[in-house]
Write a protein that holds these residues in place. Structure first.
Motif, PDB file in Angstrom:
ATOM      1  N   UNK A   1      36.272 121.919  44.720  1.00 24.84           N
ATOM      2  CA  UNK A   1      37.038 122.381  43.562  1.00 24.84           C
ATOM      3  C   UNK A   1      36.868 121.460  42.355  1.00 24.84           C
ATOM      4  N   UNK A   2      36.224 120.290  42.538  1.00 26.60           N
ATOM      5  CA  UNK A   2      35.979 119.384  41.410  1.00 26.60           C
ATOM      6  C   UNK A   2      34.656 119.708  40.700  1.00 26.60           C
TER       7      UNK A   2
ATOM      8  N   UNK B   1      32.051 120.592  38.271  1.00 32.76           N
ATOM      9  CA  UNK B   1      32.134 120.939  36.849  1.00 32.76           C
ATOM     10  C   UNK B   1      31.268 122.139  36.447  1.00 32.76           C
ATOM     11  N   UNK B   2      30.288 122.496  37.280  1.00 30.30           N
ATOM     12  CA  UNK B   2      29.401 123.601  36.916  1.00 30.30           C
ATOM     13  C   UNK B   2      29.550 124.785  37.872  1.00 30.30           C
TER      14      UNK B   2
ATOM     15  N   UNK C   1      40.250 116.207  36.058  1.00 25.30           N
ATOM     16  CA  UNK C   1      38.917 116.480  36.612  1.00 25.30           C
ATOM     17  C   UNK C   1      38.869 116.282  38.122  1.00 25.30           C
TER      18      UNK C   1
ATOM     19  N   UNK D   1      30.582 125.695  54.055  1.00 31.07           N
ATOM     20  CA  UNK D   1      29.997 124.774  53.073  1.00 31.07           C
ATOM     21  C   UNK D   1      28.838 125.481  52.386  1.00 31.07           C
TER      22      UNK D   1
ATOM     23  N   UNK E   1      35.117 125.665  58.332  1.00 32.84           N
ATOM     24  CA  UNK E   1      34.838 125.232  56.957  1.00 32.84           C
ATOM     25  C   UNK E   1      33.505 125.850  56.554  1.00 32.84           C
TER      26      UNK E   1
ATOM     27  N   UNK F   1      29.279 122.881  47.627  1.00 30.54           N
ATOM     28  CA  UNK F   1      29.573 122.245  48.914  1.00 30.54           C
ATOM     29  C   UNK F   1      29.924 120.772  48.766  1.00 30.54           C
ATOM     30  N   UNK F   2      29.361 120.102  47.769  1.00 29.31           N
ATOM     31  CA  UNK F   2      29.552 118.658  47.652  1.00 29.31           C
ATOM     32  C   UNK F   2      30.837 118.317  46.901  1.00 29.31           C
ATOM     33  N   UNK F   3      31.048 118.947  45.752  1.00 33.91           N
ATOM     34  CA  UNK F   3      32.207 118.591  44.930  1.00 33.91           C
ATOM     35  C   UNK F   3      33.382 119.547  45.086  1.00 33.91           C
TER      36      UNK F   3
ATOM     37  N   UNK G   1      33.657 116.485  52.428  1.00 36.17           N
ATOM     38  CA  UNK G   1      32.289 116.927  52.134  1.00 36.17           C
ATOM     39  C   UNK G   1      31.373 115.741  51.867  1.00 36.17           C
TER      40      UNK G   1
END
Lengths: 109, 457
Positions: free
Chosen positions: B358-359, B361-362, A52, B348, B346, B354-356, A87
């Motif tokens: 490539x992580x 989840x949605x 994850x 964003x 970059x 922008x926050x997560x 970020x």
């Protein structure tokens, strides 16, 4: 609960930097039952969390802290705090991929 | 002992300070810094709280400490604890001393080690990585904008034993502020350090969480007690125990310059509905005395555009669109003689990922609106603005599949659209350096003030 997720058992689920190069996520459970259920389940698996968070599984440290019904997950940041591609300088919104972690009991998944 | 606040400038209530000072406080401590706000403040030499708020907090603490004739110890002055941070804090404190005609001995502990010393230690193999670790070379040690070393309790002990009434410390372990005096008086280092760690964030361990406030720590020979100074706040065993996790990789181990504190066998018990007793902390002295080095370096000048995208056709193709902006900006920048290794762009996408990143989840769920930030860091301000202006134009007017909105792709909230943010820094040093002596890189300067609050030469 159908398809229970880690967030369903948590009273606090937060992330923060532990220094400029380490991210740490605290899951504090609602009660002893929730703590026991999740810690006995297959949910908090280093490999699943590593996938994850896109870090090697050997870099994922999972530390149980039963005194406060908590689990701590610590891993390297993808880039240093405030670096060009960062970020989240404080690392304070990195808990979300863990919120949705499915909680299934060992052997019945 | 009194921990006045989590950070000088975050504030505390006068009621709490006054209530605490009636209880026979031996010394007042307050942390004033952190690296959590990122590398900019260390690199630029600026505080991340306002000067007015620093002055407000320090004025109340100085007056309380002098009235009770107890030491006041401020750690990580000005945020980063570097020379400009110390200088700012010193000027505020000296003005307060003059204004209130305070007679005292001020100690200023510097914490920017000489570059030659650090280079030599690196050559000797006496600078080590801290997990997860990265390589460090001599050039980085020579060229970084600012490098500070985080002191332990020893420089504070030295200053107090030489009669300092007020200590302004450069970069300093938060816990050391509170562990120094107890160590001088022969208390258990495990308990002293753990108490320091517990109260260094002030009323963070208390509830209700209505702003920052003071915490009182009472150290005994087999346990310590923590209690909020404000009568309306309370601590519970779990609120106190939970704090050992906060901003720390492990709840059971704290690494300090002189050793490791182990809290795995600790007991936390309520002694009433506001105060908590803690026992069982142990301390293992380090085989070699190390201090953490924190360094930041200028990595360019930043300029940004903030805009919004609402067009559903563009949102459906936002990933390809982002790539196009990058490619076309690179071509246009090259036309101005700026190559891609001279800047970073970059993109964003707030509302999407922008926050997560490539992580996320949605990531498959498309929002109806995306905040777009174009973020350029280049070698000069002029160059950053030049590349940004190209990227902005391209974002506004680039063709995409199915495009109907041929007059403009993005919504700009204000004019001018392009904002120069100023210098950008990155952390370049995050390592542990061995010292020959705990005071080696922390020179202490003493200034005596007379009854009129004037410097005595």
């Amino acid at each position: 609960m159908s398809n229970p997720k880690l967030m369903d058992y948590a009273r606090i689920l937060r992330s923060k930097n532990a220094g400029a190069f380490v991210l740490t996520i605290d899951v504090i459970f609602k009660d002893q039952q929730a703590y026991d259920h999740v810690t006995r389940s297959a949910a908090l698996d280093a490999q699943i969390i590593a996938n994850r968070y896109q870090v090697p599984s050997e870099d994922v440290r999972i530390i149980a802290y039963p005194q406060v019904l908590a689990i701590k997950v610590t891993m390297p940041r993808l880039v240093g705090s405030g670096d060009l591609a960062d970020s989240d300088v404080y690392g304070s919104q990195q808990h979300v991929p863990l919120m949705y972690l499915p909680v299934t009991t060992t052997g019945t998944a | 002992m009194l921990a006045a606040t989590a950070c000088i400038g975050y504030g505390f209530t006068k009621e709490a300070l006054e209530a605490a000072m009636t209880q026979g406080i031996d010394f007042i401590g307050a942390d004033a810094g952190s690296m959590d706000p990122g590398p900019y403040y260390l690199g630029a030499g600026k505080p991340y709280v306002s000067e007015q708020s620093i002055e407000r907090d320090l004025e109340l603490l100085l007056l309380a400490a002098r009235k009770a004739d107890v030491p006041l110890i401020i750690g990580s002055c000005g945020g980063g604890g570097g020379e400009p941070h110390l200088e700012l804090t010193r000027s505020i404190v000296q003005a307060l001393i003059g204004r209130h005609k305070l007679s005292l001995k001020l100690a200023i502990i510097h914490s920017e080690p000489p570059r030659e010393l650090m280079v030599r230690r690196l050559q000797e193999g006496r600078i080590h990585g801290i997990w997860p670790g990265f390589d460090l070379n001599e050039e980085t040690l020579e060229k970084s904008t600012r490098i500070v070393a985080m002191m332990g309790a020893d420089p504070l002990i030295e200053a107090i034993s030489r009669g300092a009434d007020v200590i302004l410390a450069g970069r300093c372990s938060d816990s050391a502020i509170y562990a120094a005096v107890p160590q001088m008086r022969g208390f258990s280092p495990g308990l002293a350090w753990h108490l320091g760690k517990t109260i260094e964030c002030g009323a963070t361990i208390a509830s209700p969480k209505t702003g920052q406030d003071c915490i009182i720590g009472t150290l005994g020979h087999d346990s310590f007690v923590v209690e909020p100074a404000h009568p309306d706040k309370r601590c519970t065993p779990s609120s106190v125990a939970a704090h050992t996790m906060y901003e720390n990789p492990s709840p059971f181990e704290f690494v300090e310059p002189s050793g490791i504190v182990d809290t795995s066998q600790c007991q936390y018990e309520a002694i009433n509905d506001r105060a908590v007793r803690v026992s069982g902390s142990t301390f293992t002295p380090a085989s070699r005395y190390t201090v953490k080095l924190e360094g930041a370096d200028l990595c360019g000048w930043r300029a940004i555009v903030i805009a919004g995208i609402r067009d559903p056709i563009l949102i459906a193709g936002i990933r390809e669109f982002s790539e196009q902006i990058k490619e076309r900006t690179a071509q246009q920048a090259l036309g101005m003689g700026i190559t891609t290794d001279q800047y970073t762009l970059t993109i964003r996408r707030y509302g999407l990922d922008a926050v997560l990143g490539s992580r996320e989840p949605q990531a498959y769920e498309m929002p109806h609106e995306i905040g777009l930030m174009l973020d350029v860091v280049a070698q000069t301000e002029q160059q950053a603005l030049a590349v940004l202006a190209k990227a902005r134009y391209i974002a506004m007017h680039t063709e995409f599949d199915g495009r109907l909105c041929t007059a403009g792709n993005v919504a700009m909230p204000f004019s001018p659209s392009d904002v120069s943010v100023g210098p950008a820094y990155r952390f370049t040093v995050w390592h542990a350096m061995e010292l020959d002596d705990p005071l080696e890189v922390f020179p202490i300067e003493y200034i005596q003030f007379n009854e009129s609050g004037e410097k005595v030469e």
